[in-house]
Design an enzyme around this catalytic site. Structure first.
Site, mmCIF file in Angstrom:
data_model
loop_
_atom_site.group_PDB
_atom_site.id
_atom_site.type_symbol
_atom_site.label_atom_id
_atom_site.label_comp_id
_atom_site.label_asym_id
_atom_site.label_seq_id
_atom_site.Cartn_x
_atom_site.Cartn_y
_atom_site.Cartn_z
ATOM 1 N N LYS A 199 0.169 -9.704 -0.305
ATOM 2 C CA LYS A 199 -0.769 -10.811 -0.149
ATOM 3 C C LYS A 199 -1.477 -11.236 -1.435
ATOM 4 C CE LYS A 199 -3.684 -11.410 3.864
ATOM 5 N NZ LYS A 199 -4.442 -10.695 4.884
ATOM 6 N N ASN A 225 -5.905 -1.129 1.200
ATOM 7 C CA ASN A 225 -6.830 -0.050 1.584
ATOM 8 C C ASN A 225 -6.528 1.206 0.777
ATOM 9 O OD1 ASN A 225 -8.049 -1.703 3.425
ATOM 10 N ND2 ASN A 225 -7.643 -0.423 5.204
ATOM 11 N N GLY A 264 0.849 -1.196 0.000
ATOM 12 C CA GLY A 264 0.000 0.000 0.000
ATOM 13 C C GLY A 264 0.885 1.247 0.000
ATOM 14 N N HIS A 279 -16.631 4.608 9.929
ATOM 15 C CA HIS A 279 -16.973 5.680 8.998
ATOM 16 C C HIS A 279 -18.492 5.841 9.035
ATOM 17 C CE1 HIS A 279 -17.266 8.136 5.444
ATOM 18 N NE2 HIS A 279 -15.945 8.215 5.402
ATOM 19 N N GLU A 289 -13.571 17.996 4.690
ATOM 20 C CA GLU A 289 -14.140 16.807 5.340
ATOM 21 C C GLU A 289 -14.365 17.112 6.819
ATOM 22 O OE1 GLU A 289 -12.598 13.104 2.643
ATOM 23 O OE2 GLU A 289 -11.238 13.760 4.196
ATOM 24 N N ASN A 319 -5.706 1.643 -2.191
ATOM 25 C CA ASN A 319 -6.315 1.663 -3.512
ATOM 26 C C ASN A 319 -7.775 2.103 -3.495
ATOM 27 O OD1 ASN A 319 -5.655 1.173 -6.254
ATOM 28 N ND2 ASN A 319 -6.946 -0.660 -6.216
ATOM 29 N N HIS A 358 -13.893 1.110 9.683
ATOM 30 C CA HIS A 358 -13.154 1.777 8.612
ATOM 31 C C HIS A 358 -11.649 1.823 8.833
ATOM 32 C CE1 HIS A 358 -12.574 4.529 5.310
ATOM 33 N NE2 HIS A 358 -12.054 5.462 6.101
ATOM 34 N N ARG A 376 -15.528 12.410 12.744
ATOM 35 C CA ARG A 376 -16.168 11.178 12.305
ATOM 36 C C ARG A 376 -16.785 10.338 13.433
ATOM 37 N NH1 ARG A 376 -12.165 8.472 8.198
ATOM 38 N NH2 ARG A 376 -12.824 10.185 6.858
ATOM 39 N N ARG A 421 -9.058 9.197 14.225
ATOM 40 C CA ARG A 421 -8.254 9.851 13.182
ATOM 41 C C ARG A 421 -9.035 10.959 12.477
ATOM 42 N NH1 ARG A 421 -8.028 8.872 7.605
ATOM 43 N NH2 ARG A 421 -9.219 6.951 7.828
HETATM 44 P P1 FAD Z 1 -2.766 -0.726 2.956
HETATM 45 O O1 FAD Z 1 -2.940 0.259 1.892
HETATM 46 O O2 FAD Z 1 -3.992 -1.412 3.455
HETATM 47 O O3 FAD Z 1 -1.740 -1.817 2.439
HETATM 48 C C1 FAD Z 1 -1.498 -2.983 3.189
HETATM 49 C C2 FAD Z 1 -0.732 -3.946 2.309
HETATM 50 O O4 FAD Z 1 -0.278 -5.040 3.080
HETATM 51 C C3 FAD Z 1 -1.539 -4.549 1.188
HETATM 52 O O5 FAD Z 1 -0.737 -4.593 0.045
HETATM 53 C C4 FAD Z 1 -1.827 -5.959 1.679
HETATM 54 O O6 FAD Z 1 -2.070 -6.893 0.652
HETATM 55 C C5 FAD Z 1 -0.566 -6.255 2.414
HETATM 56 N N1 FAD Z 1 -0.661 -7.311 3.413
HETATM 57 C C6 FAD Z 1 -1.543 -7.443 4.445
HETATM 58 N N2 FAD Z 1 -1.276 -8.544 5.141
HETATM 59 C C7 FAD Z 1 -0.199 -9.121 4.576
HETATM 60 C C8 FAD Z 1 0.544 -10.292 4.834
HETATM 61 N N3 FAD Z 1 0.250 -11.113 5.833
HETATM 62 N N4 FAD Z 1 1.590 -10.594 4.009
HETATM 63 C C9 FAD Z 1 1.904 -9.790 2.957
HETATM 64 N N5 FAD Z 1 1.230 -8.666 2.672
HETATM 65 C C10 FAD Z 1 0.190 -8.334 3.460
HETATM 66 N N6 FAD Z 1 -7.314 7.581 4.192
HETATM 67 C C11 FAD Z 1 -7.067 8.865 3.821
HETATM 68 O O7 FAD Z 1 -6.119 9.474 4.312
HETATM 69 N N7 FAD Z 1 -7.864 9.468 2.891
HETATM 70 C C12 FAD Z 1 -8.918 8.844 2.306
HETATM 71 O O8 FAD Z 1 -9.597 9.415 1.471
HETATM 72 C C13 FAD Z 1 -9.211 7.515 2.701
HETATM 73 N N8 FAD Z 1 -10.274 6.855 2.178
HETATM 74 C C14 FAD Z 1 -10.442 5.544 2.489
HETATM 75 C C15 FAD Z 1 -11.469 4.822 1.840
HETATM 76 C C16 FAD Z 1 -11.619 3.469 2.071
HETATM 77 C C17 FAD Z 1 -12.721 2.696 1.389
HETATM 78 C C18 FAD Z 1 -10.722 2.803 2.956
HETATM 79 C C19 FAD Z 1 -10.858 1.330 3.214
HETATM 80 C C20 FAD Z 1 -9.739 3.506 3.611
HETATM 81 C C21 FAD Z 1 -9.582 4.868 3.371
HETATM 82 N N9 FAD Z 1 -8.568 5.603 3.994
HETATM 83 C C22 FAD Z 1 -8.352 6.901 3.637
HETATM 84 C C23 FAD Z 1 -7.595 4.945 4.865
HETATM 85 C C24 FAD Z 1 -6.317 4.685 4.072
HETATM 86 O O9 FAD Z 1 -6.647 4.257 2.775
HETATM 87 C C25 FAD Z 1 -5.463 3.613 4.722
HETATM 88 O O10 FAD Z 1 -5.384 3.784 6.086
HETATM 89 C C26 FAD Z 1 -4.052 3.679 4.137
HETATM 90 O O11 FAD Z 1 -4.128 3.593 2.754
HETATM 91 C C27 FAD Z 1 -3.210 2.575 4.729
HETATM 92 O O12 FAD Z 1 -2.063 2.394 3.937
HETATM 93 P P2 FAD Z 1 -1.092 1.185 4.296
HETATM 94 O O13 FAD Z 1 -0.058 1.164 3.244
HETATM 95 O O14 FAD Z 1 -0.699 1.283 5.704
HETATM 96 O O15 FAD Z 1 -2.028 -0.119 4.205
HETATM 97 C C1 SIN Z 2 -13.540 9.371 3.014
HETATM 98 O O1 SIN Z 2 -13.282 9.653 1.846
HETATM 99 O O2 SIN Z 2 -14.571 9.687 3.604
HETATM 100 C C2 SIN Z 2 -12.530 8.619 3.771
HETATM 101 C C3 SIN Z 2 -11.490 9.540 4.182
HETATM 102 C C4 SIN Z 2 -10.624 8.923 5.238
HETATM 103 O O3 SIN Z 2 -10.796 7.764 5.621
HETATM 104 O O4 SIN Z 2 -9.742 9.641 5.689
#
Ligand code: FAD
Ligand code: SIN
Length: 420
Positions: A35, A42, A12, A240, A114, A44, A346, A286, A381
């Protein structure tokens, strides 16, 4: 055995930013293990955007204040200051890498609003910001000769002293991970000569109704816990307020930016109930809006509430084209009527405790992104501070790792995985 200099678990925003920053600042080889498909995360699915002080009418003080208020008194102020002060530069880094964010007609960034934000400060790509962030980072990773990505591999356990054939070391350290190849069902040993980054995201899938994709099962947090790392604030799971309530829909998120653009919440009697809960109405932080909806549902015995943006029909279609199209799949036209919504799990505000450079309690083990507890989120958050946290702290961790000098790593003999 798979061998690399630096092992990154997760692809991510946190994992990819760290991988790029390490590879660009050193000669180290980086392996990213993920994975499922490399984009499945998330990140994406993020919609609203990335919060940052990008406009002359905004200030660091205001963003810090909004973050601390949303966090209900439990944020670590030093971490919040780092997040807010370094955030704008990290957003610009993304733009230099090719991210395309929505602009005003004059060419300046279009900044959304927001809940909990005292002004417009959300940088976004319409309602598909996460896709653009993920695409940008994956393109940069693909172009880098020293970063490899291994898909369909699950980390199942971190490797530490107790997995070594000769247990000579006294401090707890991490040497890699056992990873399950999902296609062959074999568990391999992945050895990291220098460090492991845990960027495995949150645990929204623990709940039946979650906005998170299926990868979000908290694997990294539990692996670190089993190794003895401190975990904190896991009780602060953010709900959320508005996920789509429709037959057959899997908790699809309706971004908070819809309320930021003027959307209002109504109960099924058509009453704007937020007036009874908070003077900031639909744009209260939120946790307050989600609890208000929950209270309203329980009080009235109703299954959902309504989010209405139909009075701003042109804006609704222009700014939220993806949500417009998604809702149409369920015969809901957001330009003509309200959207049925309910709260859904969320975001994991807690996680693996780190310092301001992503270091955990375990030597050679870093953590960042949603899996980490840096202290920036407190009990709740602030919207769009999560992508920002990934970008800011992944870079700091990379800087920390590379600045460490990186002498030759001692050879270690790791026991192979024992299926029994
Ligand atoms: P992730 O992006 O979740 O990536 C985790 C990665 O780890 C993935 O590639 C997964 O496959 C991998 N993984 C997991 N377990 C394992 C394992 N055991 N072995 C190998 N790989 C593994 N935040 C904002 O700031 N703004 C927004 O507008 C916003 N909108 C959101 C909308 C939605 C629908 C969601 C679900 C979340 C949103 N968030 C938003 C929150 C934000 O997207 C996430 O908190 C953030 O992207 C987390 O990034 P990350 O890289 O830590 O984790
Ligand atoms: C959203 O777009 O409402 C999600 C934003 C966030 O999780 O920060």
């Amino acid at each position: 055995m798979i061998k690399t200099d630096v092992l990154v678990l997760g692809s991510g925003s946190a994992g990819l930013t760290f991988a790029l920053e390490v590879a660009e600042r050193s000669k180290l080889k980086v392996l990213v293990i993920t994975k499922k498909d490399r984009s499945e995360s998330n990140t994406n699915y993020a919609q609203g955007g990335i919060a940052g002080v990008m406009a002359p009418f905004d200030s660091f003080e205001a963003h810090i204040r909004d973050t601390l208020i949303a966090g209900a008194g439990l944020c670590h102020e030093d971490a919040v200051k780092v997040l807010v002060h370094e955030g704008p530069e990290r957003i610009r880094d993304l733009m230099h890498r090719g991210a395309s964010f929505t602009k005003n007609t004059g060419g300046t960034l279009h900044l959304g609003k927001e809940g909990g934000h005292s002004t417009n400060r959300i940088v976004h790509t319409k309602d598909l910001t996460g896709k653009e962030v993920e695409r940008t980072l994956l393109d940069a990773v693909a172009a880098h000769p020293r970063i490899k990505v291994l898909e369909n591999h699950y980390a199942v356990e971190l490797i530490s002293e107790h997995n070594l054939l000769k247990r000579s070391r006294k401090t707890r350290s991490c040497y890699g991970a056992y990873v399950l190849d999902d296609l062959t069902k074999k568990v391999h040993t992945a050895f990291a000569r220098h460090a492991v980054m845990l960027a495995t995201g949150g645990c929204g899938q623990v709940y039946m109704h979650s906005t998170n994709p299926q990868i979000a099962t908290g694997d990294g947090i539990s692996m670190a816990y089993r190794l003895g790392a401190r975990i904190a604030n896991m009780e602060f799971v953010q709900f959320h307020p508005t996920s789509l309530y429709a037959e057959g829909s899997r908790s699809y998120l309706i971004t908070e930016a819809v309320r930021g653009a003027g959307g209002i919440l109504l109960n099924l009697a058509g009453e704007r109930f937020m007036v009874d809960y908070d003077e900031r109405l639909e744009l209260a932080p939120r946790d307050i809006v989600a609890r208000a909806i929950d209270a309203e549902l329980k009080k009235r015995g109703e299954s959902h509430v309504l989010l209405d943006i139909s009075h701003l029909r042109d804006k609704a279609r222009k700014e939220f084209p993806n949500i417009y199209a998604k809702c149409l799949e369920y015969n809901i036209d957001i330009t003509k009527g309200p959207i049925p919504v309910v709260p859904a799990a969320h975001y994991s505000c807690g996680g693996v405790v780190t310092d301001l450079n992503g270091r955990t309690d375990i030597a050679r083990l870093y953590c960042c992104g949603e899996a980490a507890m840096t202290g920036v989120h407190g009990a709740n958050r602030l919207a769009s501070n999560s992508l920002l946290e990934s970008l800011v702290f992944a870079r700091r961790a990379a800087q920390d790792l590379v600045a460490d000098g990186l002498g030759p790593s001692a050879p270690v003999d790791i026991r192979p995985w024992d299926d029994s």
